[in-house]
Design a protein around this motif. Sequence first.
Motif, PDB file in Angstrom:
ATOM      1  N   TRP A 155     -11.086  10.010   0.585  1.00  0.00           N
ATOM      2  CA  TRP A 155     -12.166  10.933   0.943  1.00  0.00           C
ATOM      3  C   TRP A 155     -12.217  11.202   2.448  1.00  0.00           C
ATOM      4  CZ3 TRP A 155     -16.085   7.649  -2.315  1.00  0.00           C
ATOM      5  CH2 TRP A 155     -15.735   7.735  -3.652  1.00  0.00           C
ATOM      6  N   VAL A 156     -12.099  10.163   3.250  1.00  0.00           N
ATOM      7  CA  VAL A 156     -12.145  10.314   4.706  1.00  0.00           C
ATOM      8  C   VAL A 156     -10.820   9.818   5.279  1.00  0.00           C
ATOM      9  CG1 VAL A 156     -13.336   9.724   6.840  1.00  0.00           C
ATOM     10  CG2 VAL A 156     -14.639   9.947   4.714  1.00  0.00           C
ATOM     11  N   GLN A 157      -9.946  10.711   5.539  1.00  0.00           N
ATOM     12  CA  GLN A 157      -8.638  10.334   6.083  1.00  0.00           C
ATOM     13  C   GLN A 157      -8.731  10.361   7.609  1.00  0.00           C
ATOM     14  OE1 GLN A 157      -5.748  12.905   4.259  1.00  0.00           O
ATOM     15  NE2 GLN A 157      -6.094  12.066   2.212  1.00  0.00           N
ATOM     16  N   LEU A 158      -9.264   9.268   8.129  1.00  0.00           N
ATOM     17  CA  LEU A 158      -9.554   9.183   9.557  1.00  0.00           C
ATOM     18  C   LEU A 158      -8.291   9.212  10.404  1.00  0.00           C
ATOM     19  CD1 LEU A 158     -12.073   8.925  11.335  1.00  0.00           C
ATOM     20  CD2 LEU A 158     -11.797   6.446  11.281  1.00  0.00           C
ATOM     21  N   GLY A 159      -7.216   8.683   9.851  1.00  0.00           N
ATOM     22  CA  GLY A 159      -5.966   8.661  10.604  1.00  0.00           C
ATOM     23  C   GLY A 159      -5.471  10.053  10.938  1.00  0.00           C
ATOM     24  N   ASP A 160      -5.605  10.993  10.002  1.00  0.00           N
ATOM     25  CA  ASP A 160      -5.180  12.367  10.253  1.00  0.00           C
ATOM     26  C   ASP A 160      -6.092  13.053  11.261  1.00  0.00           C
ATOM     27  OD1 ASP A 160      -3.192  11.939   8.403  1.00  0.00           O
ATOM     28  OD2 ASP A 160      -4.319  12.826   6.740  1.00  0.00           O
ATOM     29  N   ALA A 161      -7.395  12.747  11.182  1.00  0.00           N
ATOM     30  CA  ALA A 161      -8.350  13.380  12.093  1.00  0.00           C
ATOM     31  C   ALA A 161      -8.140  12.922  13.539  1.00  0.00           C
ATOM     32  CB  ALA A 161      -9.779  13.072  11.648  1.00  0.00           C
ATOM     33  N   LEU A 162      -7.579  11.730  13.706  1.00  0.00           N
ATOM     34  CA  LEU A 162      -7.375  11.178  15.051  1.00  0.00           C
ATOM     35  C   LEU A 162      -5.909  11.254  15.479  1.00  0.00           C
ATOM     36  CD1 LEU A 162      -9.658   8.001  14.829  1.00  0.00           C
ATOM     37  CD2 LEU A 162     -10.185  10.184  15.925  1.00  0.00           C
ATOM     38  N   SER A 163      -5.196  12.226  14.967  1.00  0.00           N
ATOM     39  CA  SER A 163      -3.772  12.338  15.292  1.00  0.00           C
ATOM     40  C   SER A 163      -3.544  12.546  16.786  1.00  0.00           C
ATOM     41  CB  SER A 163      -3.151  13.492  14.503  1.00  0.00           C
ATOM     42  OG  SER A 163      -3.847  14.710  14.776  1.00  0.00           O
ATOM     43  N   PHE A 164      -4.518  13.195  17.474  1.00  0.00           N
ATOM     44  CA  PHE A 164      -4.368  13.413  18.917  1.00  0.00           C
ATOM     45  C   PHE A 164      -4.413  12.092  19.679  1.00  0.00           C
ATOM     46  CE2 PHE A 164      -8.873  13.367  18.059  1.00  0.00           C
ATOM     47  CZ  PHE A 164      -9.429  12.721  19.147  1.00  0.00           C
ATOM     48  N   VAL A 165      -5.079  11.067  19.121  1.00  0.00           N
ATOM     49  CA  VAL A 165      -5.120   9.751  19.763  1.00  0.00           C
ATOM     50  C   VAL A 165      -3.772   9.062  19.625  1.00  0.00           C
ATOM     51  CG1 VAL A 165      -6.230   7.488  19.775  1.00  0.00           C
ATOM     52  CG2 VAL A 165      -7.593   9.551  19.370  1.00  0.00           C
ATOM     53  N   TRP A 166      -3.186   9.145  18.434  1.00  0.00           N
ATOM     54  CA  TRP A 166      -1.891   8.483  18.210  1.00  0.00           C
ATOM     55  C   TRP A 166      -0.797   9.163  19.031  1.00  0.00           C
ATOM     56  CZ3 TRP A 166      -5.057   5.413  16.637  1.00  0.00           C
ATOM     57  CH2 TRP A 166      -5.908   5.585  15.547  1.00  0.00           C
ATOM     58  N   ALA A 167      -1.006  10.441  19.363  1.00  0.00           N
ATOM     59  CA  ALA A 167      -0.027  11.149  20.192  1.00  0.00           C
ATOM     60  C   ALA A 167       0.041  10.583  21.604  1.00  0.00           C
ATOM     61  CB  ALA A 167      -0.369  12.635  20.235  1.00  0.00           C
ATOM     62  N   LEU A 168      -0.982   9.831  22.003  1.00  0.00           N
ATOM     63  CA  LEU A 168      -0.997   9.215  23.329  1.00  0.00           C
ATOM     64  C   LEU A 168      -0.172   7.938  23.391  1.00  0.00           C
ATOM     65  CD1 LEU A 168      -4.796   9.652  24.167  1.00  0.00           C
ATOM     66  CD2 LEU A 168      -2.883  11.095  24.904  1.00  0.00           C
ATOM     67  N   GLY A 169       0.382   7.537  22.256  1.00  0.00           N
ATOM     68  CA  GLY A 169       1.195   6.332  22.223  1.00  0.00           C
ATOM     69  C   GLY A 169       0.513   5.131  21.603  1.00  0.00           C
ATOM     70  N   ILE A 170      -0.735   5.295  21.150  1.00  0.00           N
ATOM     71  CA  ILE A 170      -1.462   4.209  20.493  1.00  0.00           C
ATOM     72  C   ILE A 170      -1.004   4.115  19.044  1.00  0.00           C
ATOM     73  CG2 ILE A 170      -3.748   3.357  19.844  1.00  0.00           C
ATOM     74  CD1 ILE A 170      -4.881   4.899  22.202  1.00  0.00           C
ATOM     75  N   ASP A 171      -0.764   2.907  18.571  1.00  0.00           N
ATOM     76  CA  ASP A 171      -0.302   2.710  17.207  1.00  0.00           C
ATOM     77  C   ASP A 171      -1.372   3.174  16.223  1.00  0.00           C
ATOM     78  OD1 ASP A 171       0.429   1.392  14.639  1.00  0.00           O
ATOM     79  OD2 ASP A 171       1.989   0.488  15.872  1.00  0.00           O
ATOM     80  N   ASP A 172      -0.968   3.967  15.221  1.00  0.00           N
ATOM     81  CA  ASP A 172      -1.940   4.500  14.272  1.00  0.00           C
ATOM     82  C   ASP A 172      -2.526   3.434  13.350  1.00  0.00           C
ATOM     83  OD1 ASP A 172       0.268   4.006  12.736  1.00  0.00           O
ATOM     84  OD2 ASP A 172       0.491   6.037  11.968  1.00  0.00           O
TER      85      ASP A 172
END
Length: 313
Positions: A155-172
Amino acid sequence: MSNAKPRTDGGATATARLRRTIDQLTAEDIGLYVVLTLAAAFYLVPIESGLVTSFKTGTAIIETAPFAPPGPSGFTLEKWQTATDTLLRGMGNSLLYAVPATVISAFVGSVTAYGLTIPTWKKSYKAVVLMLIVAGIFIPYQAVLVPLTQFWSQWVQLGDALSFVWALGIDDDYVGIIELVITHVAYGLPICTLLFRTYYKTMSDEMIESARLDGATLRRVYRRIVLPLSGPMFAVVLIYQFTQIWNDLLFTLVIVSTESSPAAPVVLILAGLGSSLEGQDFALRMAGAFFAALPTLAVYILFGEEFAEGVAA
């Protein structure tokens, strides 16, 4: 010059006072002290046994009693070094969600309790909301595991919504930390609200009404009067919530899943520490358990006095 000797008032010496105190003890007093001593030993002996075990070599564990010191030849700090190196990453991950979840749930619980205590609500509305909050306390963790998993994975796919954070090099994988914060806030809010409401019910209604008559808004009353007086109960809630969140394994196991994850909290890593095909390394497990308990011990020390005041209120 006067040759008067130093004044003596005939007071009993420390030894005499101690003897008098012992003479005044009744059978009931002696029985009470015996029970308290046995109770203290009942709780402290397992802790002492675990602590001394963490400093023993494998040979010393076999050759000595669990509560006996290891002796010079059986003493080692290797287990503590291994436990520290293994759990340090998990300690940081646990702090990343335990501290925000504790602070947020305590503050939101305080505001909610204040809203349920002010006299402008109709009692019928208060009763319904309070009933729902109390019901939330009695929902067991196991009953929400399947809905919780579906909520975060479907229902809430938070990982996809925060894709811009993972683009900074932070592990998803760290999306699990955010999910744990939200989960613990939601699950801890009912008990925090109930604790604060019980405390706010003891506050003077006249004091709040006087502030309202002087033109203070509900927000100003909370910020200037209620919040400064809430320190003792904040200590109670912070200690309770932090301990519950830090030691929780069930939600962590469902959301993070594996101890090999970069975002694995300390409880998840601790669960497998010292276990291997060769057997259990009890010294390593004890060292890890004591090391993982240090943050909760620090919280109790920091807020100990306020905690006692809040419990007694």
